[in-house]
Design a protein around this motif. Structure first.
Motif, short mmCIF file in Angstrom:
data_model
loop_
_atom_site.label_atom_id
_atom_site.label_comp_id
_atom_site.label_asym_id
_atom_site.label_seq_id
_atom_site.Cartn_x
_atom_site.Cartn_y
_atom_site.Cartn_z
N ARG A 11 32.36 9.36 -22.23
CA ARG A 11 32.27 10.80 -22.49
C ARG A 11 31.03 11.11 -23.32
O ARG A 11 30.30 12.07 -23.03
N ARG A 14 27.93 10.86 -21.17
CA ARG A 14 27.76 12.06 -20.32
C ARG A 14 27.21 13.21 -21.15
O ARG A 14 26.29 13.91 -20.72
N ALA A 40 23.95 20.72 -13.56
CA ALA A 40 24.96 19.89 -12.88
C ALA A 40 24.32 19.06 -11.78
O ALA A 40 24.61 17.86 -11.64
N ASP A 44 24.02 15.02 -11.82
CA ASP A 44 24.91 14.54 -10.77
C ASP A 44 26.38 14.57 -11.20
O ASP A 44 27.13 13.64 -10.95
N TYR A 45 26.74 15.66 -11.87
CA TYR A 45 28.12 15.94 -12.21
C TYR A 45 28.42 17.37 -11.77
O TYR A 45 27.51 18.18 -11.61
N SER A 46 29.68 17.67 -11.61
CA SER A 46 30.05 19.03 -11.23
C SER A 46 29.94 19.96 -12.43
O SER A 46 29.95 19.52 -13.58
N VAL A 49 32.61 19.52 -15.03
CA VAL A 49 32.37 18.43 -15.98
C VAL A 49 31.52 18.93 -17.13
O VAL A 49 31.79 18.63 -18.30
#
Length: 185
Positions: A11, A14, A40, A44-46, A49
C-alpha cells in the motif's frame, strides 16, 4: 495469504508511486495535466485505487506539498546565514516549480501558522526564523520572519511568472537581505 506488513508495504509503495508520478507530471507539464484519469493510466491502477489512497486531487497536491516542505526545510536548515537561506529558498522554488506551487500557491487544506500546523511546516518556518532572529528583537522576530518569507515568496512567484528581470535575481536577493540585516526591529 500476504502478511499484514506485506500488505502495508505494498500500500505504501502504491502511495509513493502515485505521489512520485503526480509530481513528475506536474513538474513536466504543470498541475493542469495532473488528473485522476491521467494519473491512473500513468501508474497502471484504476481510479478507485487512487481514491483508496487519496480523497481527491487536492489531497494528492497536499501530500506533495508536505513532501516539498520537508525537502525545503532540509535545504533551509543547511543554508549558511540569511543570505544563504535566501539563495537556498529561491533556488528550491526555481528547481521544483510544481512542488513549490503545491506548497504555497495552490488551494490547500494544510493549516499554516497555528498550533495545529503539521510539524514539517513549523520546521521550515523555524529555519527561516533562525536566520532572521539575529536581526530582530524578540518581540518582533516572528513578524520580521513573515515579512522576509513573504518577500522571498513574492520573488519566487514573480520570477516563475516571468514578471521580474531574470538578470537581476541575485541583486533582488541581496537587496532583501540587506533590508533585513539593517532593520531596526
Amino acid at each position: 495469504m500476504p502478511t499484514e506488513s506485506r500488505r502495508e508495504r505494498a500500500r505504501e509503495e502504491r502511495r509513493t508511486l502515485i505521489l512520485r508520478t503526480a509530481r513528475d507530471l506536474a513538474e513536466s507539464e504543470g498541475w493542469d495535466a495532473v488528473t485522476t484519469r491521467r494519473l491512473a493510466d500513468a501508474v497502471d491502477y484504476s481510479q478507485p485505487v487512487l481514491y483508496g489512497h487519496f480523497k481527491n486531487m487536492d489531497a494528492i497536491a497536499d501530500a506533495i506539498a508536505l513532501e516539498g516542505i520537508e525537502e525545503l526545510a532540509a535545504v533551509l536548515q543547511a543554508a549558511d546565514g540569511l543570505h544563504g537561506l535566501a539563495r537556498a529558498y529561491l533556488g528550491y522554488a526555481e528547481t521544483h516549480p510544481a512542488a513549490y506551487e503545491a506548497m504555497f500557491t495552490r488551494r490547500t487544506d494544510l493549516v499554516f501558522g497555528t498550533a495545529e500546523s503539521p510539524s514539517v511546516l513549523k520546521a521550515a518556518f523555524a529555519a527561516i526564523r533562525a536566520a532572521v532572529e539575529p536581526f530582530a528583537d524578540a518581540e518582533n522576530a516572528e513578524t520580521l520572519t513573515e515579512v522576509f518569507w513573504s518577500a522571498l515568496h513574492g520573488q519566487a512567484t514573480l520570477t516563475r511568472g516571468r514578471r521580474l528581470r531574470p538578470t537581476h535575481a541575485q541583486a533582488r536577493a541581496d537587496a532583501l537581505t540587506a533590508l533585513i540585516t539593517n532593520a531596526s526591529w
